[in-house]
Design a protein around this motif. Structure first.
Motif, PDB file in Angstrom:
ATOM      1  N   ARG A 105       1.440   6.400  -7.264  1.00 34.93           N
ATOM      2  CA  ARG A 105       0.110   6.556  -7.878  1.00 34.93           C
ATOM      3  C   ARG A 105       0.128   7.405  -9.150  1.00 34.93           C
ATOM      4  O   ARG A 105      -0.719   7.216 -10.029  1.00 34.93           O
ATOM      5  CB  ARG A 105      -0.873   7.144  -6.871  1.00 34.93           C
ATOM      6  CG  ARG A 105      -0.514   8.527  -6.350  1.00 34.93           C
ATOM      7  CD  ARG A 105      -1.521   8.998  -5.290  1.00 34.93           C
ATOM      8  NE  ARG A 105      -1.172  10.292  -4.724  1.00 34.93           N
ATOM      9  CZ  ARG A 105      -0.339  10.451  -3.708  1.00 34.93           C
ATOM     10  NH1 ARG A 105       0.221   9.386  -3.149  1.00 34.93           N
ATOM     11  NH2 ARG A 105      -0.044  11.657  -3.249  1.00 34.93           N
ATOM     12  N   ASP A 140      -1.041 -10.167  -3.506  1.00 35.40           N
ATOM     13  CA  ASP A 140      -1.939 -10.812  -2.542  1.00 35.40           C
ATOM     14  C   ASP A 140      -1.961 -12.328  -2.666  1.00 35.40           C
ATOM     15  O   ASP A 140      -2.485 -13.015  -1.780  1.00 35.40           O
ATOM     16  CB  ASP A 140      -3.364 -10.267  -2.703  1.00 35.40           C
ATOM     17  CG  ASP A 140      -3.531  -8.885  -2.083  1.00 35.40           C
ATOM     18  OD1 ASP A 140      -2.624  -8.457  -1.328  1.00 35.40           O
ATOM     19  OD2 ASP A 140      -4.559  -8.231  -2.352  1.00 35.40           O
ATOM     20  N   ASP A 189       0.822  -1.212   0.000  1.00 35.77           N
ATOM     21  CA  ASP A 189       0.000   0.000   0.000  1.00 35.77           C
ATOM     22  C   ASP A 189       0.853   1.258   0.000  1.00 35.77           C
ATOM     23  O   ASP A 189       0.555   2.228  -0.715  1.00 35.77           O
ATOM     24  CB  ASP A 189      -0.935   0.011   1.215  1.00 35.77           C
ATOM     25  CG  ASP A 189      -2.143  -0.890   1.023  1.00 35.77           C
ATOM     26  OD1 ASP A 189      -2.449  -1.213  -0.136  1.00 35.77           O
ATOM     27  OD2 ASP A 189      -2.761  -1.278   2.027  1.00 35.77           O
ATOM     28  N   ALA A 231      -5.151   2.921 -12.759  1.00 38.69           N
ATOM     29  CA  ALA A 231      -5.945   2.169 -11.777  1.00 38.69           C
ATOM     30  C   ALA A 231      -5.883   0.679 -12.070  1.00 38.69           C
ATOM     31  O   ALA A 231      -5.780  -0.147 -11.153  1.00 38.69           O
ATOM     32  CB  ALA A 231      -7.394   2.665 -11.796  1.00 38.69           C
ATOM     33  N   ALA A 232      -5.924   0.310 -13.367  1.00 37.60           N
ATOM     34  CA  ALA A 232      -5.877  -1.108 -13.743  1.00 37.60           C
ATOM     35  C   ALA A 232      -4.528  -1.722 -13.392  1.00 37.60           C
ATOM     36  O   ALA A 232      -4.454  -2.875 -12.942  1.00 37.60           O
ATOM     37  CB  ALA A 232      -6.163  -1.259 -15.234  1.00 37.60           C
ATOM     38  N   GLU A 233      -3.457  -0.964 -13.595  1.00 31.85           N
ATOM     39  CA  GLU A 233      -2.128  -1.472 -13.278  1.00 31.85           C
ATOM     40  C   GLU A 233      -1.961  -1.666 -11.775  1.00 31.85           C
ATOM     41  O   GLU A 233      -1.444  -2.696 -11.326  1.00 31.85           O
ATOM     42  CB  GLU A 233      -1.070  -0.511 -13.821  1.00 31.85           C
ATOM     43  CG  GLU A 233      -0.975  -0.522 -15.337  1.00 31.85           C
ATOM     44  CD  GLU A 233      -0.131   0.623 -15.891  1.00 31.85           C
ATOM     45  OE1 GLU A 233       0.295   0.542 -17.057  1.00 31.85           O
ATOM     46  OE2 GLU A 233       0.110   1.606 -15.139  1.00 31.85           O
ATOM     47  N   ALA A 234      -2.400  -0.691 -11.001  1.00 31.82           N
ATOM     48  CA  ALA A 234      -2.304  -0.812  -9.544  1.00 31.82           C
ATOM     49  C   ALA A 234      -3.121  -1.998  -9.045  1.00 31.82           C
ATOM     50  O   ALA A 234      -2.688  -2.734  -8.148  1.00 31.82           O
ATOM     51  CB  ALA A 234      -2.775   0.480  -8.885  1.00 31.82           C
ATOM     52  N   GLN A 235      -4.279  -2.196  -9.629  1.00 39.40           N
ATOM     53  CA  GLN A 235      -5.138  -3.324  -9.234  1.00 39.40           C
ATOM     54  C   GLN A 235      -4.456  -4.650  -9.540  1.00 39.40           C
ATOM     55  O   GLN A 235      -4.522  -5.592  -8.748  1.00 39.40           O
ATOM     56  CB  GLN A 235      -6.477  -3.229  -9.962  1.00 39.40           C
ATOM     57  CG  GLN A 235      -7.465  -4.311  -9.545  1.00 39.40           C
ATOM     58  CD  GLN A 235      -8.793  -4.151 -10.253  1.00 39.40           C
ATOM     59  OE1 GLN A 235      -8.882  -3.548 -11.328  1.00 39.40           O
ATOM     60  NE2 GLN A 235      -9.847  -4.700  -9.672  1.00 39.40           N
ATOM     61  N   LEU A 236      -3.788  -4.738 -10.705  1.00 38.47           N
ATOM     62  CA  LEU A 236      -3.082  -5.977 -11.064  1.00 38.47           C
ATOM     63  C   LEU A 236      -1.939  -6.253 -10.087  1.00 38.47           C
ATOM     64  O   LEU A 236      -1.787  -7.392  -9.613  1.00 38.47           O
ATOM     65  CB  LEU A 236      -2.529  -5.875 -12.486  1.00 38.47           C
ATOM     66  CG  LEU A 236      -1.636  -7.050 -12.914  1.00 38.47           C
ATOM     67  CD1 LEU A 236      -2.437  -8.342 -12.986  1.00 38.47           C
ATOM     68  CD2 LEU A 236      -0.950  -6.759 -14.242  1.00 38.47           C
ATOM     69  N   LEU A 295       2.344   1.637  -3.532  1.00 40.11           N
ATOM     70  CA  LEU A 295       1.327   2.026  -4.508  1.00 40.11           C
ATOM     71  C   LEU A 295       0.908   3.478  -4.311  1.00 40.11           C
ATOM     72  O   LEU A 295       0.667   4.203  -5.279  1.00 40.11           O
ATOM     73  CB  LEU A 295       0.111   1.104  -4.406  1.00 40.11           C
ATOM     74  CG  LEU A 295       0.303  -0.332  -4.899  1.00 40.11           C
ATOM     75  CD1 LEU A 295      -0.985  -1.132  -4.703  1.00 40.11           C
ATOM     76  CD2 LEU A 295       0.719  -0.367  -6.368  1.00 40.11           C
ATOM     77  N   ARG A 327      -1.628  -5.313  -7.024  1.00 36.79           N
ATOM     78  CA  ARG A 327      -2.197  -5.732  -5.743  1.00 36.79           C
ATOM     79  C   ARG A 327      -2.680  -7.186  -5.798  1.00 36.79           C
ATOM     80  O   ARG A 327      -2.440  -7.974  -4.876  1.00 36.79           O
ATOM     81  CB  ARG A 327      -3.353  -4.820  -5.363  1.00 36.79           C
ATOM     82  CG  ARG A 327      -3.930  -5.142  -3.978  1.00 36.79           C
ATOM     83  CD  ARG A 327      -5.135  -4.256  -3.667  1.00 36.79           C
ATOM     84  NE  ARG A 327      -4.764  -2.840  -3.688  1.00 36.79           N
ATOM     85  CZ  ARG A 327      -4.143  -2.230  -2.692  1.00 36.79           C
ATOM     86  NH1 ARG A 327      -3.813  -2.904  -1.606  1.00 36.79           N
ATOM     87  NH2 ARG A 327      -3.857  -0.942  -2.766  1.00 36.79           N
ATOM     88  N   ARG A 328      -3.348  -7.535  -6.890  1.00 40.82           N
ATOM     89  CA  ARG A 328      -3.876  -8.902  -7.015  1.00 40.82           C
ATOM     90  C   ARG A 328      -2.741  -9.918  -7.013  1.00 40.82           C
ATOM     91  O   ARG A 328      -2.843 -10.984  -6.378  1.00 40.82           O
ATOM     92  CB  ARG A 328      -4.698  -9.012  -8.301  1.00 40.82           C
ATOM     93  CG  ARG A 328      -5.203 -10.431  -8.597  1.00 40.82           C
ATOM     94  CD  ARG A 328      -6.311 -10.417  -9.645  1.00 40.82           C
ATOM     95  NE  ARG A 328      -5.864  -9.870 -10.906  1.00 40.82           N
ATOM     96  CZ  ARG A 328      -5.242 -10.573 -11.863  1.00 40.82           C
ATOM     97  NH1 ARG A 328      -4.979 -11.859 -11.653  1.00 40.82           N
ATOM     98  NH2 ARG A 328      -4.900 -10.010 -13.000  1.00 40.82           N
TER      99      ARG A 328
END
Length: 290
Positions: free
Chosen positions: A155, A171, A148, A160-165, A151, A167-168
Motif C-alpha cells: 500500500r 478480477d 488483497d 489508490a488509482a493504481e491499486a484499483q486498476l 495490495l 484489482r480490476r
C-alpha cells in the motif's frame, strides 16, 4: 572454490555418502536469505547441492525432476542424482552456462529465446490437459484470493488509482473461463535460463506445478518483452504457437497480480530489481489499460 568445510553438517556427510569425497565447495546461493545452493567438486565430478527453503518447494522441485524434466531431453536441464526428504536437499548434475541476461549480442539472444520457447513447450506438454486443468483452476482462484494480501503489503508503494486498476484486472481472471493448462516451470525468466553461447538450459524448478500455461510468460512479459518485442517473437516461435486472445487478456491480469506481489516483496526484502519490475509494470498498465 572454497574449502569443503563451507558445506554444513549433516549436509556434508550426506553429500559425500552419495558422490564420494568432496574436494572443494563454492557457495552458489542467490542473494536472498532463504537461498542455499553450493557447487561441489570431487573425484566423481561437479554437482550442485540445493536445500529447499520450504517443504513445498522440495516437493515441487523433486516432483519436477522426476516426472517432467526428463521430457526436456538430455542436456537441457540438470539431472537429479539424489534427494533427501529429511534434509529437503537435492544433488543435481552441473550444467554449463551463465544466466541468459548476460548475453549482449542480439542475434544470439534471439536464438537463446527461441530455444527456451521449445523447452517451455515440452515442459507444458508433460501432463495431459485434463489432469492439469483442475490445478490450473485452483491457480486462478489462488491468484485472485491472494491479491488483497499483496495490495495491503504494497500500500505504501501504490496510489489508490493504481491499486484499483490492479484489482480490476485481476478480477477479470475467473470470467475468462478455463485456460490452456500444462506443467509450469513457475519462475521462467532469464535468471533461470543458462546460456553457453550455443545452447540454453532450464534450471530451478522449485515453483513447478500444473497450472495455466500463460502464467509462465509473466516474468518475461514484465521484465524483458516491453523493451524487446523481438525476443517475445523468438520465444513464441520456439514455443510453436501464439497466445490466444483469451490468453493475452489473462497475461495482463496475471501481470497485474505479479506487480502487486513484486511491490509487496521487493521493498520488504530490499530487492531493488523486483521492486523496479513491479513499479514498471504498474506504470505500463496505467498507460495502456488504465
Amino acid at each position: 572454490m572454497t574449502e569443503a568445510a563451507a558445506l554444513p553438517q549433516p549436509l556434508a556427510a550426506w553429500v559425500e555418502s552419495v558422490v564420494g569425497a568432496v574436494r572443494a565447495v563454492r557457495d552458489a546461493s542467490h542473494a536472498r536469505a532463504d537461498s542455499a545452493v553450493w557447487e561441489v567438486a570431487g573425484r566423481s565430478g561437479r554437482y550442485f547441492v540445493k536445500v529447499a527453503p520450504r517443504p513445498i518447494s522440495y516437493t515441487r522441485e523433486t516432483r519436477a525432476y522426476r516426472e517432467a524434466v526428463p521430457r526436456l531431453g538430455r542436456g537441457n536441464a540438470p539431472v537429479l542424482k539424489e534427494s533427501s526428504a529429511e534434509l529437503y536437499a537435492m544433488i543435481l548434475t552441473a550444467v554449463d552456462g551463465d544466466p541468459l541476461k548476460s548475453e549482449t549480442l542480439p542475434s544470439r539472444r534471439r536464438t537463446a529465446h527461441e530455444q527456451a520457447g521449445r523447452l517451455l513447450r515440452r515442459l507444458h506438454d508433460v501432463y495431459p490437459t485434463i489432469r492439469a486443468q483442475a490445478e490450473a483452476a485452483h491457480a486462478v482462484e489462488a491468484t485472485v484470493a491472494g491479491l488483497d494480501k499483496h495490495l495491503g503489503a504494497a500500500r505504501d508503494h501504490l496510489s489508490a488509482a493504481e491499486a484499483q486498476l490492479l484489482r480490476r484486472l485481476v478480477d477479470t481472471l475467473p470470467a475468462l473461463g478455463p485456460l490452456p493448462a500444462g506443467f509450469l516451470h513457475g519462475d521462467f525468466w532469464e535468471r533461470n535460463l543458462l546460456w553457453n553461447g550455443h545452447f540454453c538450459v532450464l534450471i530451478d524448478f522449485e515453483r513447478s506445478a500444473p497450472g495455466p500455461v500463460v502464467a509462465d510468460f509473466v516474468k518475461l512479459a514484465t521484465s524483458v518483452w516491453p523493451g524487446h518485442p523481438e525476443l517475445r517473437a523468438a520465444l513464441l516461435a520456439g514455443y510453436g504457437r501464439p497466445l490466444s486472445d483469451v490468453e493475452e487478456r489473462a497475461l495482463v491480469a496475471f501481470s497485474a497480480a505479479d506487480a502487486a506481489s513484486a511491490l509487496a516483496y521487493g521493498p520488504r526484502h530490499g530487492d531493488a530489481f523486483v521492486t523496479e519490475r513491479g513499479r514498471r509494470t504498474v506504470e505500463r498498465l496505467m498507460r495502456e489499460v488504465g
